[in-house]
Design a protein around this motif. Sequence first.
Motif, PDB file in Angstrom:
ATOM      1  N   SER A  62      23.183 -15.157  84.087  1.00 37.14           N
ATOM      2  CA  SER A  62      24.632 -14.889  84.114  1.00 37.14           C
ATOM      3  C   SER A  62      25.277 -15.390  85.395  1.00 37.14           C
ATOM      4  O   SER A  62      26.485 -15.632  85.439  1.00 37.14           O
ATOM      5  N   LYS A 117      19.584  -7.898  72.252  1.00 38.27           N
ATOM      6  CA  LYS A 117      20.949  -7.916  71.727  1.00 38.27           C
ATOM      7  C   LYS A 117      21.826  -6.886  72.442  1.00 38.27           C
ATOM      8  O   LYS A 117      22.965  -7.188  72.840  1.00 38.27           O
ATOM      9  N   CYS A 126      22.450  -7.978  76.179  1.00 41.52           N
ATOM     10  CA  CYS A 126      23.417  -9.076  76.273  1.00 41.52           C
ATOM     11  C   CYS A 126      24.838  -8.565  76.045  1.00 41.52           C
ATOM     12  O   CYS A 126      25.773  -8.962  76.762  1.00 41.52           O
ATOM     13  N   LYS A 127      25.007  -7.682  75.080  1.00 43.77           N
ATOM     14  CA  LYS A 127      26.322  -7.121  74.805  1.00 43.77           C
ATOM     15  C   LYS A 127      26.834  -6.336  76.009  1.00 43.77           C
ATOM     16  O   LYS A 127      28.001  -6.458  76.404  1.00 43.77           O
ATOM     17  N   ASN A 154      27.953  -8.662  78.730  1.00 42.19           N
ATOM     18  CA  ASN A 154      28.990  -9.606  78.317  1.00 42.19           C
ATOM     19  C   ASN A 154      28.511 -11.053  78.408  1.00 42.19           C
ATOM     20  O   ASN A 154      29.192 -11.948  78.899  1.00 42.19           O
ATOM     21  N   HIS A 185      26.242 -13.938  75.802  1.00 46.42           N
ATOM     22  CA  HIS A 185      26.257 -14.093  74.352  1.00 46.42           C
ATOM     23  C   HIS A 185      25.044 -14.858  73.817  1.00 46.42           C
ATOM     24  O   HIS A 185      24.676 -15.908  74.358  1.00 46.42           O
ATOM     25  N   SER A 192      23.515 -17.324  71.363  1.00 43.72           N
ATOM     26  CA  SER A 192      24.029 -18.423  70.536  1.00 43.72           C
ATOM     27  C   SER A 192      23.043 -18.843  69.444  1.00 43.72           C
ATOM     28  O   SER A 192      23.428 -19.489  68.471  1.00 43.72           O
ATOM     29  N   ILE A 246      20.863 -18.129  74.975  1.00 41.44           N
ATOM     30  CA  ILE A 246      21.898 -17.223  75.471  1.00 41.44           C
ATOM     31  C   ILE A 246      22.875 -18.006  76.351  1.00 41.44           C
ATOM     32  O   ILE A 246      22.442 -18.823  77.177  1.00 41.44           O
ATOM     33  N   LYS A 297      29.478 -18.229  77.588  1.00 43.19           N
ATOM     34  CA  LYS A 297      30.712 -18.304  76.794  1.00 43.19           C
ATOM     35  C   LYS A 297      30.516 -17.651  75.432  1.00 43.19           C
ATOM     36  O   LYS A 297      29.416 -17.655  74.864  1.00 43.19           O
ATOM     37  N   SER A 298      31.583 -17.108  74.896  1.00 44.67           N
ATOM     38  CA  SER A 298      31.538 -16.406  73.624  1.00 44.67           C
ATOM     39  C   SER A 298      31.164 -17.352  72.484  1.00 44.67           C
ATOM     40  O   SER A 298      31.617 -18.500  72.425  1.00 44.67           O
ATOM     41  N   CYS A 299      30.328 -16.895  71.564  1.00 43.31           N
ATOM     42  CA  CYS A 299      29.891 -17.706  70.437  1.00 43.31           C
ATOM     43  C   CYS A 299      29.280 -16.797  69.376  1.00 43.31           C
ATOM     44  O   CYS A 299      28.963 -15.638  69.631  1.00 43.31           O
ATOM     45  N   SER A 300      29.145 -17.335  68.178  1.00 40.01           N
ATOM     46  CA  SER A 300      28.463 -16.613  67.103  1.00 40.01           C
ATOM     47  C   SER A 300      27.058 -17.167  66.973  1.00 40.01           C
ATOM     48  O   SER A 300      26.866 -18.389  66.968  1.00 40.01           O
TER      49      SER A 300
END
Length: 235
Positions: A147, A169, A172-173, A176, A178, A180, A200, A203-206
Amino acid sequence: MSTFYFKEFAVRNEISAMKVNTDGVLLGAICQINSDIHKILDIGTGTGTIALMLAQRVSKITKDFNIDAIDIDIPSIQEASINFESSKWNRHIKAQLSNISSWSGEYDLIVSNPPYFDNCMKTTDARSCQARHTDSLSYKELINFASIHLNEEGILAIILPQRYEDEVKSYCKAKNIHISRILRIRTSSQKEVSRIVFEIRKKSCSPIEEQLSIKDNHDFTQDYRKLIKDFYLWA
């Protein structure tokens, strides 16, 4: 001398605390490589196998890359240095004795095949314990380090036993950061998932979720053969 031969490099495999192993080879073959990756950090390099695999893969895309490979075990660094120096990418890879708490720099890719045993199953061999047990390097430490030391587009790739999936999971949440990619690995298509590769990002990702079986009906699957065809001599 014990030496493990790959298609494009050889690994002296004698004195490192963590020897050449399937998890490391899987991570070296699986983790994402693209033209934006130039600076790589391999944490807990052992023999240097993952770093050498990444050098082979990245060199097919660009000649502008550098890999730092760190370990807290002196014999491992000595052996990794020999393996790097004898490779054709010796100008691009450097082994250094260090732990992550004293390491600095910003990276496009950070990889680690970390120790995953908890305070059980310990042996009387101190170096073996250090290489295999989470009290020397935990996934939480790796995520915290990433991070700070990943660039904005960077990736942390780690391989862990399946039992850590929910913990990773949740952590990571909480931090903050994410996930990937999640690749669930079975040693056989008839068996339960045993390992997971996490990628990981900051930046935000699904997450992309995938599966890989190493064997099916006692033979290697086509997916596994395709994955390791550039590395193992028999593939």
